[in-house]
Design a protein around this motif. Sequence first.
Motif, mmCIF file in Angstrom:
data_model
loop_
_atom_site.group_PDB
_atom_site.id
_atom_site.type_symbol
_atom_site.label_atom_id
_atom_site.label_comp_id
_atom_site.label_asym_id
_atom_site.label_seq_id
_atom_site.Cartn_x
_atom_site.Cartn_y
_atom_site.Cartn_z
ATOM 1 N N ALA A 186 0.832 -1.048 -0.083
ATOM 2 C CA ALA A 186 0.140 -0.137 -0.073
ATOM 3 C C ALA A 186 0.857 1.070 0.043
ATOM 4 O O ALA A 186 0.379 2.167 -0.602
ATOM 5 C CB ALA A 186 -0.937 -0.153 1.397
ATOM 6 N N GLU A 187 1.981 1.135 0.835
ATOM 7 C CA GLU A 187 2.841 2.426 1.037
ATOM 8 C C GLU A 187 3.595 2.675 -0.512
ATOM 9 O O GLU A 187 3.677 3.834 -0.927
ATOM 10 C CB GLU A 187 3.961 2.164 1.933
ATOM 11 N N GLN A 188 3.911 1.705 -1.150
ATOM 12 C CA GLN A 188 4.599 1.765 -2.432
ATOM 13 C C GLN A 188 3.825 2.268 -3.479
ATOM 14 O O GLN A 188 3.975 3.108 -4.335
ATOM 15 C CB GLN A 188 5.261 0.294 -2.960
ATOM 16 N N LEU A 189 2.394 1.597 -3.416
ATOM 17 C CA LEU A 189 1.468 2.276 -4.403
ATOM 18 C C LEU A 189 0.588 3.321 -4.253
ATOM 19 O O LEU A 189 -0.136 3.861 -4.842
ATOM 20 C CB LEU A 189 0.426 1.071 -4.676
ATOM 21 N N ASP A 190 1.137 3.810 -2.781
ATOM 22 C CA ASP A 190 0.122 5.043 -2.162
ATOM 23 C C ASP A 190 -1.284 5.020 -2.399
ATOM 24 O O ASP A 190 -1.926 5.877 -2.624
ATOM 25 C CB ASP A 190 0.563 6.306 -3.081
ATOM 26 N N ILE A 191 -1.493 3.819 -1.893
ATOM 27 C CA ILE A 191 -3.251 3.484 -1.620
ATOM 28 C C ILE A 191 -3.295 2.920 -0.347
ATOM 29 O O ILE A 191 -2.367 2.519 0.249
ATOM 30 C CB ILE A 191 -3.759 2.468 -2.934
ATOM 31 N N THR A 192 -4.765 2.416 0.046
ATOM 32 C CA THR A 192 -5.086 2.080 1.331
ATOM 33 C C THR A 192 -4.651 0.488 1.403
ATOM 34 O O THR A 192 -4.648 -0.061 0.227
ATOM 35 C CB THR A 192 -6.413 2.353 1.875
ATOM 36 N N ASP A 193 -4.502 0.164 2.674
ATOM 37 C CA ASP A 193 -4.235 -1.441 2.691
ATOM 38 C C ASP A 193 -5.434 -2.158 2.312
ATOM 39 O O ASP A 193 -5.367 -3.169 1.528
ATOM 40 C CB ASP A 193 -4.291 -1.714 4.179
ATOM 41 N N SER A 194 -6.919 -1.582 2.462
ATOM 42 C CA SER A 194 -8.136 -2.221 1.987
ATOM 43 C C SER A 194 -8.012 -2.276 0.558
ATOM 44 O O SER A 194 -8.525 -3.112 -0.105
ATOM 45 C CB SER A 194 -9.246 -1.412 2.598
ATOM 46 N N ALA A 195 -7.437 -1.055 -0.357
ATOM 47 C CA ALA A 195 -7.484 -1.123 -1.658
ATOM 48 C C ALA A 195 -6.636 -2.343 -2.186
ATOM 49 O O ALA A 195 -6.839 -2.792 -3.235
ATOM 50 C CB ALA A 195 -7.005 0.251 -2.113
ATOM 51 N N VAL A 196 -5.459 -2.479 -1.534
ATOM 52 C CA VAL A 196 -4.706 -3.504 -1.945
ATOM 53 C C VAL A 196 -5.325 -4.760 -1.684
ATOM 54 O O VAL A 196 -5.206 -5.635 -2.801
ATOM 55 C CB VAL A 196 -3.278 -3.193 -1.133
ATOM 56 N N SER A 197 -5.843 -5.136 -0.759
ATOM 57 C CA SER A 197 -6.603 -6.256 -0.666
ATOM 58 C C SER A 197 -7.690 -6.699 -1.861
ATOM 59 O O SER A 197 -7.629 -7.667 -2.021
ATOM 60 C CB SER A 197 -7.281 -6.504 0.834
ATOM 61 N N GLN A 198 -8.279 -5.328 -2.124
ATOM 62 C CA GLN A 198 -9.634 -5.871 -2.963
ATOM 63 C C GLN A 198 -8.716 -5.955 -4.424
ATOM 64 O O GLN A 198 -9.386 -6.740 -5.096
ATOM 65 C CB GLN A 198 -10.305 -4.493 -3.041
#
Length: 220
Positions: A184-196
């Motif tokens: 999430a940090e590398q993509l600059d998105i939320t942890d939930s967004a990574v999971s989805q």
Amino acid sequence: MGFIAEIHVAHDELVLAPTIGHHPEVTIRYEYEVETAETMTYFVSVFTDEYEHLKATMEADPTISDPACIATFETRAIYRVRVETDRHLVPERCAEQGLFVFTITSGDGGWDARVHFPNRETLAAFREYCRERGMTFRVNQLYESSASDDGTYFLTEQQHEILSMAYYAGYYDIPRGVTQDDLAEQLDITDSAVSQRLRRAVAELIGATLDDERTPDEYR
């Protein structure tokens, strides 16, 4: 034989569009609908850990009424909602023109659908049907519907990006080399967004493995 299209439709008055806009980290999957003389009822699966927060948003959503959670499982909940908009996810045009809808899932502020079209003329007609009703329409992917043995799978650019990053960074190693927080940090998105995103990408690969292997449409 036809082909399969991954399409995206969006409009503020589409069923559950306000809820999707408020909760982009939540996946909502259309299951089926029941129509009576007085109302249209949808059944949808919701994948989230924050059902109470989602419930409040659904109750304020003007495209639906009487949202009710009728079943809860380990990874999802089933909701029944009454439709209060004339912009339906599966319009009568699908049945009239012989379209088969495999899946409809929330995404990018609207709905992503995987649909079988018998020919390009039918796809063009369906696109025009959506645009006449003010809905945003785009085709993300096209596949030949015939089986292939070349082992090729089709992911969106976003899905390919996150799967590649996760794989090469060691997310699937035992023990894991990185966490969802790291991605999430590398993509600059939320942890939930990574999971989805990971869930959708992996589901596409699993579905392609179990159902059929597809080749790209040369004119996509």
